[in-house]
Design a protein around this motif. Structure first.
Motif, PDB file in Angstrom:
ATOM      1  N   TYR A  19     -13.733  29.606 -15.664  1.00 45.34           N
ATOM      2  CA  TYR A  19     -14.175  29.754 -17.047  1.00 45.34           C
ATOM      3  C   TYR A  19     -14.882  28.495 -17.544  1.00 45.34           C
ATOM      4  O   TYR A  19     -15.961  28.570 -18.148  1.00 45.34           O
ATOM      5  CB  TYR A  19     -12.984  30.088 -17.948  1.00 45.34           C
ATOM      6  N   VAL A  20     -14.314  27.327 -17.254  1.00 44.15           N
ATOM      7  CA  VAL A  20     -14.921  26.064 -17.680  1.00 44.15           C
ATOM      8  C   VAL A  20     -16.300  25.899 -17.041  1.00 44.15           C
ATOM      9  O   VAL A  20     -17.278  25.542 -17.716  1.00 44.15           O
ATOM     10  CB  VAL A  20     -14.009  24.859 -17.353  1.00 44.15           C
ATOM     11  N   ARG A  21     -16.418  26.179 -15.744  1.00 45.34           N
ATOM     12  CA  ARG A  21     -17.728  26.091 -15.078  1.00 45.34           C
ATOM     13  C   ARG A  21     -18.728  27.046 -15.718  1.00 45.34           C
ATOM     14  O   ARG A  21     -19.896  26.697 -15.951  1.00 45.34           O
ATOM     15  CB  ARG A  21     -17.594  26.395 -13.584  1.00 45.34           C
ATOM     16  N   HIS A  22     -18.277  28.253 -16.019  1.00 49.40           N
ATOM     17  CA  HIS A  22     -19.151  29.257 -16.619  1.00 49.40           C
ATOM     18  C   HIS A  22     -19.673  28.791 -17.981  1.00 49.40           C
ATOM     19  O   HIS A  22     -20.864  28.894 -18.266  1.00 49.40           O
ATOM     20  CB  HIS A  22     -18.379  30.572 -16.769  1.00 49.40           C
ATOM     21  N   ILE A  23     -18.790  28.261 -18.802  1.00 48.77           N
ATOM     22  CA  ILE A  23     -19.182  27.787 -20.128  1.00 48.77           C
ATOM     23  C   ILE A  23     -20.156  26.618 -20.035  1.00 48.77           C
ATOM     24  O   ILE A  23     -21.138  26.551 -20.778  1.00 48.77           O
ATOM     25  CB  ILE A  23     -17.927  27.409 -20.951  1.00 48.77           C
ATOM     26  N   ILE A  24     -19.908  25.701 -19.119  1.00 46.46           N
ATOM     27  CA  ILE A  24     -20.820  24.560 -18.944  1.00 46.46           C
ATOM     28  C   ILE A  24     -22.199  25.048 -18.522  1.00 46.46           C
ATOM     29  O   ILE A  24     -23.216  24.603 -19.049  1.00 46.46           O
ATOM     30  CB  ILE A  24     -20.255  23.554 -17.928  1.00 46.46           C
ATOM     31  N   ARG A  25     -22.241  25.966 -17.590  1.00 45.92           N
ATOM     32  CA  ARG A  25     -23.540  26.491 -17.124  1.00 45.92           C
ATOM     33  C   ARG A  25     -24.265  27.252 -18.229  1.00 45.92           C
ATOM     34  O   ARG A  25     -25.489  27.291 -18.263  1.00 45.92           O
ATOM     35  CB  ARG A  25     -23.331  27.405 -15.922  1.00 45.92           C
ATOM     36  N   PHE A  32     -27.307  22.873 -15.088  1.00 51.53           N
ATOM     37  CA  PHE A  32     -26.898  23.795 -14.041  1.00 51.53           C
ATOM     38  C   PHE A  32     -27.491  25.184 -14.270  1.00 51.53           C
ATOM     39  O   PHE A  32     -27.825  25.555 -15.384  1.00 51.53           O
ATOM     40  CB  PHE A  32     -25.368  23.894 -13.976  1.00 51.53           C
ATOM     41  N   GLU A  33     -27.579  25.962 -13.211  1.00 51.20           N
ATOM     42  CA  GLU A  33     -28.111  27.314 -13.280  1.00 51.20           C
ATOM     43  C   GLU A  33     -27.246  28.172 -14.200  1.00 51.20           C
ATOM     44  O   GLU A  33     -26.023  28.169 -14.105  1.00 51.20           O
ATOM     45  CB  GLU A  33     -28.134  27.924 -11.880  1.00 51.20           C
ATOM     46  N   CYS A  34     -27.877  28.910 -15.082  1.00 50.92           N
ATOM     47  CA  CYS A  34     -27.179  29.747 -16.048  1.00 50.92           C
ATOM     48  C   CYS A  34     -26.649  31.010 -15.377  1.00 50.92           C
ATOM     49  O   CYS A  34     -27.377  31.669 -14.640  1.00 50.92           O
ATOM     50  CB  CYS A  34     -28.129  30.135 -17.179  1.00 50.92           C
ATOM     51  N   PRO A  35     -25.382  31.384 -15.652  1.00 54.33           N
ATOM     52  CA  PRO A  35     -24.837  32.616 -15.078  1.00 54.33           C
ATOM     53  C   PRO A  35     -25.450  33.839 -15.757  1.00 54.33           C
ATOM     54  O   PRO A  35     -25.956  33.751 -16.878  1.00 54.33           O
ATOM     55  CB  PRO A  35     -23.347  32.516 -15.384  1.00 54.33           C
ATOM     56  N   GLU A  36     -25.396  34.975 -15.083  1.00 50.10           N
ATOM     57  CA  GLU A  36     -25.943  36.210 -15.658  1.00 50.10           C
ATOM     58  C   GLU A  36     -25.076  36.736 -16.796  1.00 50.10           C
ATOM     59  O   GLU A  36     -25.577  37.305 -17.748  1.00 50.10           O
ATOM     60  CB  GLU A  36     -26.068  37.279 -14.575  1.00 50.10           C
ATOM     61  N   THR A  37     -23.774  36.554 -16.715  1.00 49.86           N
ATOM     62  CA  THR A  37     -22.853  37.033 -17.734  1.00 49.86           C
ATOM     63  C   THR A  37     -22.789  36.035 -18.876  1.00 49.86           C
ATOM     64  O   THR A  37     -22.598  34.858 -18.657  1.00 49.86           O
ATOM     65  CB  THR A  37     -21.437  37.204 -17.154  1.00 49.86           C
ATOM     66  N   VAL A  38     -22.951  36.524 -20.105  1.00 49.93           N
ATOM     67  CA  VAL A  38     -22.887  35.671 -21.289  1.00 49.93           C
ATOM     68  C   VAL A  38     -21.547  35.903 -21.966  1.00 49.93           C
ATOM     69  O   VAL A  38     -21.198  37.025 -22.304  1.00 49.93           O
ATOM     70  CB  VAL A  38     -24.044  35.990 -22.261  1.00 49.93           C
ATOM     71  N   LEU A  39     -20.771  34.826 -22.171  1.00 50.75           N
ATOM     72  CA  LEU A  39     -19.464  34.953 -22.799  1.00 50.75           C
ATOM     73  C   LEU A  39     -19.494  34.626 -24.281  1.00 50.75           C
ATOM     74  O   LEU A  39     -18.680  35.117 -25.036  1.00 50.75           O
ATOM     75  CB  LEU A  39     -18.454  34.022 -22.115  1.00 50.75           C
TER      76      LEU A  39
END
Length: 55
Positions: A19-25, A32-39
């Motif tokens: 979750y922390v990695r996802h939020i940072i991206r 960093f490369e942005c994930p496809e899922t937006v939280l």
């Protein structure tokens, strides 16, 4: 903040570190490369930051 992160990670069915990695991206200024899922979105489901401060 730690408990908030744990709670949000569980809510999104993610591990704490994941979750922390996802939020940072997902941050607009992240190198960093942005994930496809937006939280995180606003009440209109937009990801842009508001130009106004808190009401």
């Amino acid at each position: 903040m730690d408990q908030d992160i744990q709670r949000e990670a569980e809510r999104h069915e993610m591990g704490y570190s994941e979750y922390v990695r996802h939020i940072i991206r997902q941050a607009t200024d992240s190198p960093f490369e942005c994930p496809e899922t937006v939280l995180c979105t606003d009440e209109n489901h937009r990801t842009e930051e508001s130009e106004k401060g808190a009401a």
